[in-house]
Design a protein around this motif. Sequence first.
Motif, PDB file in Angstrom:
ATOM      1  N   LEU A 972      -6.611  15.440   5.904  1.00 37.15           N
ATOM      2  CA  LEU A 972      -6.176  14.546   4.833  1.00 37.15           C
ATOM      3  C   LEU A 972      -5.527  15.328   3.698  1.00 37.15           C
ATOM      4  CD1 LEU A 972      -9.246  12.142   4.815  1.00 37.15           C
ATOM      5  CD2 LEU A 972      -6.961  11.684   5.712  1.00 37.15           C
ATOM      6  N   GLN A 973      -6.010  16.529   3.466  1.00 39.36           N
ATOM      7  CA  GLN A 973      -5.426  17.342   2.408  1.00 39.36           C
ATOM      8  C   GLN A 973      -3.961  17.678   2.694  1.00 39.36           C
ATOM      9  OE1 GLN A 973      -6.831  21.359   2.227  1.00 39.36           O
ATOM     10  NE2 GLN A 973      -6.470  21.537   0.021  1.00 39.36           N
ATOM     11  N   MET A 974      -3.605  17.782   3.999  1.00 38.46           N
ATOM     12  CA  MET A 974      -2.238  18.169   4.371  1.00 38.46           C
ATOM     13  C   MET A 974      -1.317  16.973   4.543  1.00 38.46           C
ATOM     14  SD  MET A 974      -2.754  21.430   6.921  1.00 38.46           S
ATOM     15  CE  MET A 974      -4.028  20.749   7.971  1.00 38.46           C
ATOM     16  N   CYS A 975      -1.786  15.767   4.245  1.00 41.13           N
ATOM     17  CA  CYS A 975      -0.915  14.596   4.323  1.00 41.13           C
ATOM     18  C   CYS A 975       0.097  14.632   3.177  1.00 41.13           C
ATOM     19  CB  CYS A 975      -1.740  13.313   4.249  1.00 41.13           C
ATOM     20  SG  CYS A 975      -2.818  13.096   5.679  1.00 41.13           S
ATOM     21  N   ASN A 976       1.292  14.161   3.454  1.00 41.64           N
ATOM     22  CA  ASN A 976       2.390  14.347   2.497  1.00 41.64           C
ATOM     23  C   ASN A 976       2.616  13.166   1.558  1.00 41.64           C
ATOM     24  OD1 ASN A 976       3.400  12.521   4.322  1.00 41.64           O
ATOM     25  ND2 ASN A 976       5.368  13.544   4.627  1.00 41.64           N
ATOM     26  N   ASP A 977       1.704  12.169   1.525  1.00 36.38           N
ATOM     27  CA  ASP A 977       1.917  11.050   0.611  1.00 36.38           C
ATOM     28  C   ASP A 977       1.374  11.401  -0.770  1.00 36.38           C
ATOM     29  OD1 ASP A 977      -0.637  11.098   1.661  1.00 36.38           O
ATOM     30  OD2 ASP A 977      -0.963   8.961   1.387  1.00 36.38           O
ATOM     31  N   ASP A 978       1.935  10.760  -1.771  1.00 36.94           N
ATOM     32  CA  ASP A 978       1.578  11.043  -3.170  1.00 36.94           C
ATOM     33  C   ASP A 978       0.427  10.126  -3.580  1.00 36.94           C
ATOM     34  OD1 ASP A 978       1.403  11.444  -5.902  1.00 36.94           O
ATOM     35  OD2 ASP A 978       3.563  11.666  -6.150  1.00 36.94           O
ATOM     36  N   PRO A 979      -0.712  10.678  -3.987  1.00 38.27           N
ATOM     37  CA  PRO A 979      -1.853   9.812  -4.341  1.00 38.27           C
ATOM     38  C   PRO A 979      -1.640   9.060  -5.649  1.00 38.27           C
ATOM     39  CG  PRO A 979      -2.369  12.103  -4.809  1.00 38.27           C
ATOM     40  CD  PRO A 979      -1.054  12.105  -4.087  1.00 38.27           C
ATOM     41  N   ASP A 980      -0.681   9.492  -6.460  1.00 37.78           N
ATOM     42  CA  ASP A 980      -0.520   8.894  -7.789  1.00 37.78           C
ATOM     43  C   ASP A 980       0.645   7.924  -7.878  1.00 37.78           C
ATOM     44  OD1 ASP A 980      -2.643  10.466  -8.722  1.00 37.78           O
ATOM     45  OD2 ASP A 980      -1.288  12.171  -9.001  1.00 37.78           O
ATOM     46  N   VAL A 981       1.313   7.691  -6.743  1.00 37.47           N
ATOM     47  CA  VAL A 981       2.473   6.799  -6.752  1.00 37.47           C
ATOM     48  C   VAL A 981       2.214   5.630  -5.813  1.00 37.47           C
ATOM     49  CG1 VAL A 981       4.922   6.586  -6.231  1.00 37.47           C
ATOM     50  CG2 VAL A 981       4.052   8.681  -7.296  1.00 37.47           C
ATOM     51  N   LEU A 982       2.292   4.429  -6.356  1.00 38.96           N
ATOM     52  CA  LEU A 982       2.126   3.239  -5.538  1.00 38.96           C
ATOM     53  C   LEU A 982       3.469   2.882  -4.927  1.00 38.96           C
ATOM     54  CD1 LEU A 982       0.053   1.037  -4.711  1.00 38.96           C
ATOM     55  CD2 LEU A 982       0.997  -0.364  -6.570  1.00 38.96           C
ATOM     56  N   PRO A 983       3.564   2.868  -3.610  1.00 37.41           N
ATOM     57  CA  PRO A 983       4.852   2.552  -2.979  1.00 37.41           C
ATOM     58  C   PRO A 983       5.218   1.082  -3.163  1.00 37.41           C
ATOM     59  CG  PRO A 983       3.135   2.767  -1.318  1.00 37.41           C
ATOM     60  CD  PRO A 983       2.507   3.157  -2.618  1.00 37.41           C
ATOM     61  N   ASN A 984       6.421   0.752  -2.808  1.00 41.21           N
ATOM     62  CA  ASN A 984       6.911  -0.619  -2.912  1.00 41.21           C
ATOM     63  C   ASN A 984       6.267  -1.453  -1.809  1.00 41.21           C
ATOM     64  OD1 ASN A 984       8.284  -2.996  -3.293  1.00 41.21           O
ATOM     65  ND2 ASN A 984      10.274  -2.202  -2.588  1.00 41.21           N
ATOM     66  N   LEU A 985       5.288  -2.237  -2.183  1.00 37.36           N
ATOM     67  CA  LEU A 985       4.533  -3.007  -1.209  1.00 37.36           C
ATOM     68  C   LEU A 985       5.308  -4.197  -0.680  1.00 37.36           C
ATOM     69  CD1 LEU A 985       1.020  -2.987  -2.944  1.00 37.36           C
ATOM     70  CD2 LEU A 985       2.011  -1.314  -1.384  1.00 37.36           C
ATOM     71  N   GLU A 986       6.398  -4.565  -1.345  1.00 39.25           N
ATOM     72  CA  GLU A 986       7.178  -5.721  -0.915  1.00 39.25           C
ATOM     73  C   GLU A 986       8.246  -5.342   0.113  1.00 39.25           C
ATOM     74  OE1 GLU A 986       6.169  -8.595  -1.865  1.00 39.25           O
ATOM     75  OE2 GLU A 986       4.676  -7.674  -3.188  1.00 39.25           O
ATOM     76  N   GLU A 987       8.363  -4.087   0.429  1.00 38.51           N
ATOM     77  CA  GLU A 987       9.389  -3.629   1.355  1.00 38.51           C
ATOM     78  C   GLU A 987       9.152  -4.195   2.745  1.00 38.51           C
ATOM     79  OE1 GLU A 987      11.217   0.717   2.842  1.00 38.51           O
ATOM     80  OE2 GLU A 987       9.232   0.564   1.912  1.00 38.51           O
ATOM     81  N   ALA A 988      10.254  -4.573   3.386  1.00 34.28           N
ATOM     82  CA  ALA A 988      10.132  -5.107   4.749  1.00 34.28           C
ATOM     83  C   ALA A 988       9.615  -4.014   5.678  1.00 34.28           C
ATOM     84  CB  ALA A 988      11.488  -5.620   5.230  1.00 34.28           C
ATOM     85  N   ASN A 989       8.773  -4.422   6.610  1.00 27.18           N
ATOM     86  CA  ASN A 989       8.173  -3.474   7.544  1.00 27.18           C
ATOM     87  C   ASN A 989       7.540  -2.287   6.819  1.00 27.18           C
ATOM     88  OD1 ASN A 989       9.099  -4.944   9.890  1.00 27.18           O
ATOM     89  ND2 ASN A 989      11.152  -4.073   9.499  1.00 27.18           N
ATOM     90  N   PHE A 990       6.769  -2.641   5.775  1.00 26.85           N
ATOM     91  CA  PHE A 990       6.164  -1.594   4.947  1.00 26.85           C
ATOM     92  C   PHE A 990       5.314  -0.635   5.768  1.00 26.85           C
ATOM     93  CE2 PHE A 990       2.307  -0.266   2.643  1.00 26.85           C
ATOM     94  CZ  PHE A 990       2.884   0.546   1.683  1.00 26.85           C
ATOM     95  N   ASP A 991       4.536  -1.160   6.693  1.00 21.70           N
ATOM     96  CA  ASP A 991       3.633  -0.304   7.457  1.00 21.70           C
ATOM     97  C   ASP A 991       4.403   0.657   8.372  1.00 21.70           C
ATOM     98  OD1 ASP A 991       4.552  -2.474   8.888  1.00 21.70           O
ATOM     99  OD2 ASP A 991       2.773  -2.590  10.170  1.00 21.70           O
ATOM    100  N   GLY A1137     -15.272  15.435   4.035  1.00 21.66           N
ATOM    101  CA  GLY A1137     -14.997  14.056   4.411  1.00 21.66           C
ATOM    102  C   GLY A1137     -13.752  13.502   3.748  1.00 21.66           C
ATOM    103  N   TYR A1138     -13.847  12.224   3.280  1.00 22.46           N
ATOM    104  CA  TYR A1138     -12.663  11.464   2.894  1.00 22.46           C
ATOM    105  C   TYR A1138     -12.588  11.165   1.398  1.00 22.46           C
ATOM    106  CZ  TYR A1138     -13.982  10.457   7.732  1.00 22.46           C
ATOM    107  OH  TYR A1138     -14.404  10.571   9.026  1.00 22.46           O
ATOM    108  N   TYR A1139     -13.636  11.430   0.672  1.00 20.36           N
ATOM    109  CA  TYR A1139     -13.742  10.947  -0.709  1.00 20.36           C
ATOM    110  C   TYR A1139     -12.611  11.467  -1.594  1.00 20.36           C
ATOM    111  CZ  TYR A1139     -15.654  10.240  -5.389  1.00 20.36           C
ATOM    112  OH  TYR A1139     -15.835   9.876  -6.702  1.00 20.36           O
ATOM    113  N   ASP A1140     -12.353  12.743  -1.544  1.00 18.67           N
ATOM    114  CA  ASP A1140     -11.327  13.301  -2.419  1.00 18.67           C
ATOM    115  C   ASP A1140      -9.940  12.789  -2.072  1.00 18.67           C
ATOM    116  OD1 ASP A1140     -13.090  14.767  -3.916  1.00 18.67           O
ATOM    117  OD2 ASP A1140     -12.937  16.565  -2.684  1.00 18.67           O
ATOM    118  N   TYR A1141      -9.743  12.319  -0.867  1.00 19.74           N
ATOM    119  CA  TYR A1141      -8.459  11.738  -0.480  1.00 19.74           C
ATOM    120  C   TYR A1141      -8.387  10.260  -0.869  1.00 19.74           C
ATOM    121  CZ  TYR A1141      -4.703  10.005   2.547  1.00 19.74           C
ATOM    122  OH  TYR A1141      -3.571   9.388   3.011  1.00 19.74           O
ATOM    123  N   VAL A1142      -9.471   9.529  -0.634  1.00 16.84           N
ATOM    124  CA  VAL A1142      -9.446   8.074  -0.832  1.00 16.84           C
ATOM    125  C   VAL A1142      -9.519   7.699  -2.307  1.00 16.84           C
ATOM    126  CG1 VAL A1142     -10.750   5.952  -0.410  1.00 16.84           C
ATOM    127  CG2 VAL A1142     -10.404   7.603   1.439  1.00 16.84           C
TER     128      VAL A1142
END
Length: 1196
Positions: A972-991, A1137-1142
Amino acid sequence: MWRRPRFVPAVPVAFSACGLLAVPKDDDPAEGFWGGAEQSPAPRRPCEKPSRPRRPQHPLATRRGLPSNRLLPLRPRQHRQGAHRRRHYWARAKPSAQQHPNPPRPPQATGTRAATPARLYDAQAAGVGLLLQGRGCVLTPHAGAGSRVWCPGVGCRRLIRVELSRGQTLARGFGTRMFHLRTCAAKLRPLTASQTVRTFSQNRPAAARTFGQVRGYTAPVAAEPFLSGTSSNYVEEMYYAWLENPKSVHKSWDIFFRNTNAGAPPGTAYQSPLPLSPGSLSAVARVQPLVEAQPNVDKLVEDHLAVQSLIRAYQVRGHHIAKLDPLGISCVNFDGAPVTVSSNVGFYGLDESDLDKVFHLPTTTFIGGQESALPLREIIRRLEMAYCQHIGVEFMFINDLEQCQWIRQKFETPGIMQFTNEEKRTLLARLVRSTRFEDFLQRKWSSEKRFGLEGCEVLIPALKTIIDKSSENGVDYVIMGMPHRGRLNVLANVIRKELEQIFCQFDSKLEAADEGSGDVKYHLGMYHRRINRVTDRNITLSLVANPSHLEAADPVVMGKTKAEQFYCGDTEGKKVMSILLHGDAAFAGQGIVYETFHLSDLPSYTTHGTVHVVVNNQIGFTTDPRMARSSPYPTDVARVVNAPIFHVNADDPEAVMYVCKVAAEWRSTFHKDVVVDLVCYRRNGHNEMDEPMFTQPLMYKQIRKQKPVLQKYAELLVSQGVVNQPEYEEEISKYDKICEEAFTRSKDEKILHIKHWLDSPWPGFFTLDGQPRSMTCPPTGLTEDILTHIGNVASSVPVENFTIHGGLSRILKTRGELVKNRTVDWALAEYMAFGSLLKEGIHIRLSGQDVERGTFSHRHHVLHDQNVDKKTCIPMNHLWPNQAPYTVCNSSLSEYGVLGFELGFAMASPNALVLWEAQFGDFHNTAQCIIDQFICPGQAKWVRQNGIVLLLPHGMEGMGPEHSSARPERFLQMCNDDPDVLPNLEEANFDINQLYDCNWIVVNCSTPGNFFHVLRRQILLPFRKPLIIFTPKSLLRHPEARTSFDEMLSGTHFQRVIPEDGLAAQNPANVRRLLFCTGKVYYDLTRERKARGMAEQVAITRIEQLSPFPFDLLLQEVRKYPNAELAWCQEEHKNQGYYDYVKPRLRTTISRAKPVWYAGRDPAAAPATGNKKTHLTELQRLLDTAFDLDAFKNFS
């Protein structure tokens, strides 16, 4: 122990230089020593088993007894033919005990322990048939190699060799072929050099048919002045007459036969008839000492064995004194091992006087060419030329005789290393390109790191020679892996990357156009298909991208090669091959080399031979070899798999080319690994900016004086008249012009396209510009018919007459009941995911330790017959008529090597599901290099997608710190998403967009159904990403870990988040706490919630996909329970575990409106406790915290 014979038989007996053997003469039509197949070997009693020849053995391996229980002595029978008597020998019946009641016994050996006695032929009891040193003995048609003969006054003697001739008659009444014996006494003595010079130009006689591997030593007939084709019968008849009565022949014949039997060399045994004069008596006195002066046959045997030992010593240790180091300062230390040189023949019992003696050559050498015997001086000279010049060969540790003989023939045959003028000119041209490329880079970018090839420029023609020879042998795809040194040169002159694409990499103003971070120029790979100009055949070349971890790419290359062989049906490695380049320090120092070698011959991992080329700079960065390895050579690790090792001086280009040809032929012939050790030097430091004189002053003083190999070779060819100086200079100027023109074009490049350096393209999978063909994923569910069919096969044995274990019968029965109840457990869900993908034509490969059965005995994809050894059945391959193949294979006890191999396998095709399962999740840490350098950043560095799946068993089960955690925090530490930025949830095919942007997918499924869906989604996605799955242990058989068919039918899909569906969801306003969790702990929480009666107050939401983080779905859950406080619950320790990531991502999801509390174990250094009671105490404490609604009141 073997004891040397001390006698000279007058019967047709001869010595072999490699031992003592009975040898039928090659012109004898008999099938073997006992006659043709249509003949009975000997009369026997009704109760006896028929005798048969034993399997040939080395003469020193054992003492062989007689091959028959019958004693059949010879009785002379004579008849008159011409003026002389001629004798034949018939077999007669064994004499009775009454005739010979007291046969003599052999004398007991004294001083040493006697070996196990062999069966004896009793000459005195049997009746005299032949003579041994003038004493009576007998020889039967059953006597073979190693048979022992008892002679009165002499004792036990062992037969050596028997010469046979044509025109034999059958033993009357016994149906046994009898053989006409003739003398070969003249064949027992070596010739002097002066006596045999005339014979060396003659063709070597065909090898004799033998019971072992020997070569008969035959003296020329012309050695005696009176011997010819017409006189041989006469001499033979005289010899038989002399055997019966020496006085029946003329005195000159008597002296000749005595001299011959005493060992006189041919040409000296014959003495002119004595004159009838008073001085004849004195002449007799002068002749008599000749017999006594002849060399002893003991010396003959000792000398031949010594020569054989000498030859073997060169084969074993000749590389010790080979001139391998171009600097002449070799650091190889052999600890004073004895080395064979011509001046040290005394070590083998020889002396200077033996140097001009001629010795018969054994079958274990090819230095004679067409000659079967050579003077010792010439033998040593040829061995020196074969093994002690610029090539050192290590191969005598190989335990296959055919392979050893093949190598001997390649290096010992006189004149075999010859090159045509055209080949020499081609070699020179390739050296020009290799050298001038580095010179050009040095002139243009003198301050840039490029890790040039100076000092080993011969590598380029070496690789091209291997490729040319392999292409000639049918290979059309070569996959290469190498470290950074020389990579740019290989890309330019072997792979044929456009020079302007290489030169523009040095431009600091070049902009990157592709997504990702890219990599330095000397780490990039390449894929290219072109025409091989030497063979005029298409050849595809792929150089795999490599990190600075020098040997990390080794198993990746092997896996990619295996995959390409698999997809093109190349089951013997004749079409696809791999070449691995290594540095000397890394080859000896990095354990992944050993792991890769041990995969080389495993059934599911073999690539049918890899050519390893070691660029032996004799230094590792700044470390001397004596500090870098314990073995003499850096290549000694290859000996563990019986790979031959060819050391070669890199300043001898022709020797390098020949060795590379032999290496390619070896791989094509035996499909085994082979190592070429290019002993060279590094003209600069570790890089072009490094100063090597700090640490290796003497070495680099010598290097400064060293003439470049191109200059040396050009001068040699000019002196030979192969090329002239203007032609050489024109070749240089021509390539310099090519480089200058490419440099000019490179200035027009403004954008760096990393995708142009892709080493594994997937044609047809992406669009032409490398983009996915869509950004949607179809549902992953199946029809019920397919689920039921797969379930029925999974719960049965699809082949007949196959007996399985009783315990396995119960497991299959349980599976059948689950299918009837329309539910699946973990193993059945995996079975259905695999089976459905096979139906769709997707190849599946599951690899790892114990994966066939499963570490926890849950999978059982390979059934074993309980009554027939090695009889197995894979039901998964019996699902559909035209399904894709399923490969499940237990691996060696390796994580680093095997995971790298599977990663390479997954690189070859996007239409395959490749999975690696760790025995326990924490064992992946020994493969951390593959995870950190290839899987996690592979796409960002090299624009290379990969769909490999890692199955990592994980869960706190009270089993101690080593078998509990798969270390999810690291992934989880090596995942490249930004924990402090909320992505555009309205984007088509967001997942789907989230999946496309992430570097890998991390999931922890809590239900078998979701595990089923995520496996199918991995293939149905329009792109490929690595998938990390934390798989359960106790949930494999947990009664609540079941999924109904309804959640797997058509239209269903993978659930990134499984929301609360109980009482709390029906009245969300009353929920006071919303617990987030993942994995197995969910079942502990639900059990505790039920026990406390808090189903309406506490909601539990499972996060199944941790990365990319499901911001959209979690935001819905938080909004659904407006009055609930948020808490993250995990069974792992707080710092794991997952706490510091979640936590930060949950806070970003809710715009930091609420705190996210923690319920779990306290921070700890170890992943888990080793005490069962402590484990349970910790579990109860985290459950108490999770369900104590006042637990966080005291925290601000």
